[in-house]
Structure formats: C-alpha cells, structure tokens
Design a protein around this motif. Structure first.
Motif, PDB file in Angstrom:
ATOM      1  N   VAL A 101       0.680  -1.345  -0.036  1.00  0.00           N
ATOM      2  CA  VAL A 101      -0.208  -0.062  -0.073  1.00  0.00           C
ATOM      3  C   VAL A 101       0.914   1.209  -0.174  1.00  0.00           C
ATOM      4  O   VAL A 101       0.727   2.218  -0.569  1.00  0.00           O
ATOM      5  CB  VAL A 101      -1.097  -0.091   1.290  1.00  0.00           C
ATOM      6  CG1 VAL A 101      -1.724   1.130   1.591  1.00  0.00           C
ATOM      7  CG2 VAL A 101      -1.816  -1.079   1.218  1.00  0.00           C
ATOM      8  N   ASP A 102       1.922   1.219   0.970  1.00  0.00           N
ATOM      9  CA  ASP A 102       2.674   2.455   0.981  1.00  0.00           C
ATOM     10  C   ASP A 102       3.558   2.690  -0.363  1.00  0.00           C
ATOM     11  O   ASP A 102       3.791   3.767  -0.661  1.00  0.00           O
ATOM     12  CB  ASP A 102       3.531   2.296   2.359  1.00  0.00           C
ATOM     13  CG  ASP A 102       2.706   2.417   3.494  1.00  0.00           C
ATOM     14  OD1 ASP A 102       1.666   2.829   3.617  1.00  0.00           O
ATOM     15  OD2 ASP A 102       3.363   1.935   4.750  1.00  0.00           O
ATOM     16  N   THR A 103       4.148   1.700  -0.794  1.00  0.00           N
ATOM     17  CA  THR A 103       5.079   1.769  -2.025  1.00  0.00           C
ATOM     18  C   THR A 103       4.502   2.043  -3.296  1.00  0.00           C
ATOM     19  O   THR A 103       4.699   2.933  -3.999  1.00  0.00           O
ATOM     20  CB  THR A 103       5.621   0.224  -2.122  1.00  0.00           C
ATOM     21  OG1 THR A 103       6.449  -0.122  -1.007  1.00  0.00           O
ATOM     22  CG2 THR A 103       6.760   0.711  -3.381  1.00  0.00           C
ATOM     23  N   TYR A 104       2.822   1.628  -3.314  1.00  0.00           N
ATOM     24  CA  TYR A 104       2.409   1.796  -4.737  1.00  0.00           C
ATOM     25  C   TYR A 104       1.012   2.765  -4.534  1.00  0.00           C
ATOM     26  O   TYR A 104       0.225   2.822  -5.281  1.00  0.00           O
ATOM     27  CB  TYR A 104       1.952   0.445  -5.292  1.00  0.00           C
ATOM     28  CG  TYR A 104       3.103  -0.478  -5.654  1.00  0.00           C
ATOM     29  CD1 TYR A 104       3.778  -0.159  -6.838  1.00  0.00           C
ATOM     30  CD2 TYR A 104       3.584  -1.639  -4.752  1.00  0.00           C
ATOM     31  CE1 TYR A 104       4.972  -0.842  -7.235  1.00  0.00           C
ATOM     32  CE2 TYR A 104       4.698  -2.246  -5.245  1.00  0.00           C
ATOM     33  CZ  TYR A 104       5.250  -1.809  -6.301  1.00  0.00           C
ATOM     34  OH  TYR A 104       6.528  -2.602  -6.588  1.00  0.00           O
ATOM     35  N   HIS A 105       1.176   3.546  -3.306  1.00  0.00           N
ATOM     36  CA  HIS A 105       0.132   4.403  -3.194  1.00  0.00           C
ATOM     37  C   HIS A 105      -1.078   3.985  -3.116  1.00  0.00           C
ATOM     38  O   HIS A 105      -2.185   4.529  -4.155  1.00  0.00           O
ATOM     39  CB  HIS A 105       0.353   5.677  -3.953  1.00  0.00           C
ATOM     40  CG  HIS A 105       1.799   6.262  -3.976  1.00  0.00           C
ATOM     41  ND1 HIS A 105       2.389   6.779  -2.558  1.00  0.00           N
ATOM     42  CD2 HIS A 105       2.880   6.163  -4.758  1.00  0.00           C
ATOM     43  CE1 HIS A 105       3.503   7.055  -3.091  1.00  0.00           C
ATOM     44  NE2 HIS A 105       3.828   6.792  -4.128  1.00  0.00           N
ATOM     45  N   ALA A 106      -1.616   2.828  -2.689  1.00  0.00           N
ATOM     46  CA  ALA A 106      -2.923   2.063  -2.703  1.00  0.00           C
ATOM     47  C   ALA A 106      -3.679   2.397  -1.605  1.00  0.00           C
ATOM     48  O   ALA A 106      -4.245   1.803  -0.797  1.00  0.00           O
ATOM     49  CB  ALA A 106      -2.717   0.665  -2.715  1.00  0.00           C
ATOM     50  N   ASP A 107      -3.977   3.760  -1.719  1.00  0.00           N
ATOM     51  CA  ASP A 107      -4.760   4.582  -0.602  1.00  0.00           C
ATOM     52  C   ASP A 107      -6.202   4.323  -0.687  1.00  0.00           C
ATOM     53  O   ASP A 107      -6.942   5.255  -0.814  1.00  0.00           O
ATOM     54  CB  ASP A 107      -4.232   5.877  -0.727  1.00  0.00           C
ATOM     55  CG  ASP A 107      -2.805   6.252  -0.210  1.00  0.00           C
ATOM     56  OD1 ASP A 107      -2.218   5.528   0.335  1.00  0.00           O
ATOM     57  OD2 ASP A 107      -2.213   7.069  -1.046  1.00  0.00           O
TER      58      ASP A 107
END
Length: 184
Positions: A116-122
């Motif tokens: 989530v943090d790496t690929y901005h899966a917010d």
C-alpha cells in the motif's frame, strides 16, 4: 526498432497487460456458493458483502459506486493500477469506494501495508481468507470464468453491475463509467 518505439511498446505492455494467476482452477469446485462474505481491511474496518444473483453490494455503502480490485502484490499491472484507483476514490470522495481483494494467501498485514505504501494504494485493502471465494463469485457473475487475469476490477452501483475491467486500464475509462453510474 527505435528506442522511442520500444519504450512506447513496453509502456503499452505494462499498462494494458494483465497478469495470470495460475493458482485459479478452471472449474467451480473451489467456489463456495454463499450469499454474504465478511471482509476486514488493513485498518480493521469490517465490510459485509451481499450477493444477490449476479449483483453485489456492501452493507451501509449501498449509495456508493463500489469498485472491487482483485489483485496480487507481485503483478506489475496491479501495481500500476493502484495509484489510479486511489486517485479516482479521492476525486469522487464520498461517492466511490474502492476495495482491493488480495488473492494471495499467507501474506501478513505488514507485508500488504508495505505494498500500500510503496504503490500508493490509498483505499481499503482486504487480506481476508474469504477474498478468493468472493473474487471467484464476482468473476463468475461477470461471465469471465474462474481462470481470470489480474488486475480484475468490477464496478457496482446500488448493488447493480456496471462494468468490469481486465488488466491495467486508463483511469479515464473507469471515471467515465463512474460518471455514467452517478448520472453525470
């Protein structure tokens, strides 16, 4: 082939491609026929997904456009789609809910949070045991079968099927369907 043409071709493969998950069986033997599925996202928020025929809704989110993003952390097109889905949810705040259904097994929530943090899966990501069964039920309801490529995204509004997408697709295509579902 020039370097420019090679770069364009590579970009097309990455963004328009899809990953295959060979762990999906071709039949319905593993499909558990249920009318509801319980999911918990990484923040501990619980969702009850209700299946009615070929339609799916989420209790208390019936008035939102729901996008189920069926994905794996190792899949390059899944990684590429994550920030686009987050941007769409943010742009349509309060009207769109994206829920990622991780279909990999035995991944810790810490591992998924790094994705989530790496690929901005917010957006909400479910790492639940029931993800595979729900994913198969959703795929079956769209007619794509059990051996579907990922990312595989399916949109519903007020519990009714709107559209599905295979592979990483342009954000504008999904946004057009969101606008259509919301009557814009």
């Amino acid at each position: 082939m020039s370097l420019k043409h090679f770069a364009i071709a590579l970009t097309a493969v990455i963004f328009l491609g899809a990953c295959s998950d060979s762990s999906h069986d071709g039949g319905l033997d593993g499909l558990v026929s249920k009318s509801s599925y319980d999911l918990t996202d990484l923040q501990g928020i619980e969702y009850e997904v209700i299946k009615e025929g070929n339609n799916f809704s989420i209790t208390n989110l019936e008035d939102k456009v729901i996008i189920f993003d069926i994905f794996a952390t190792w899949c390059p097109p899944c990684r590429a789609a994550a920030p686009n889905l987050a941007a769409l949810q943010k742009k349509h705040s309060g009207k769109v809910k994206v829920i990622g259904l991780l279909i990999e097994e035995d991944k810790s929530n810490d591992y998924v949070q790094r994705f989530v943090d790496t690929y901005h899966a917010d957006y909400s990501i479910s790492n639940a045991e029931d993800n595979r069964n729900l994913s198969r039920a959703i795929a079956s309801s769209t007619g794509v079968g059990q051996n579907f490529p990922i990312p595989f995204m399916v949109m519903y509004y007020k519990g009714k099927y709107i559209n599905h997408y295979v592979g990483a697709i342009p954000e504008e295509m999904v946004e057009n369907d969101i606008d259509r579902a919301l009557g814009k």
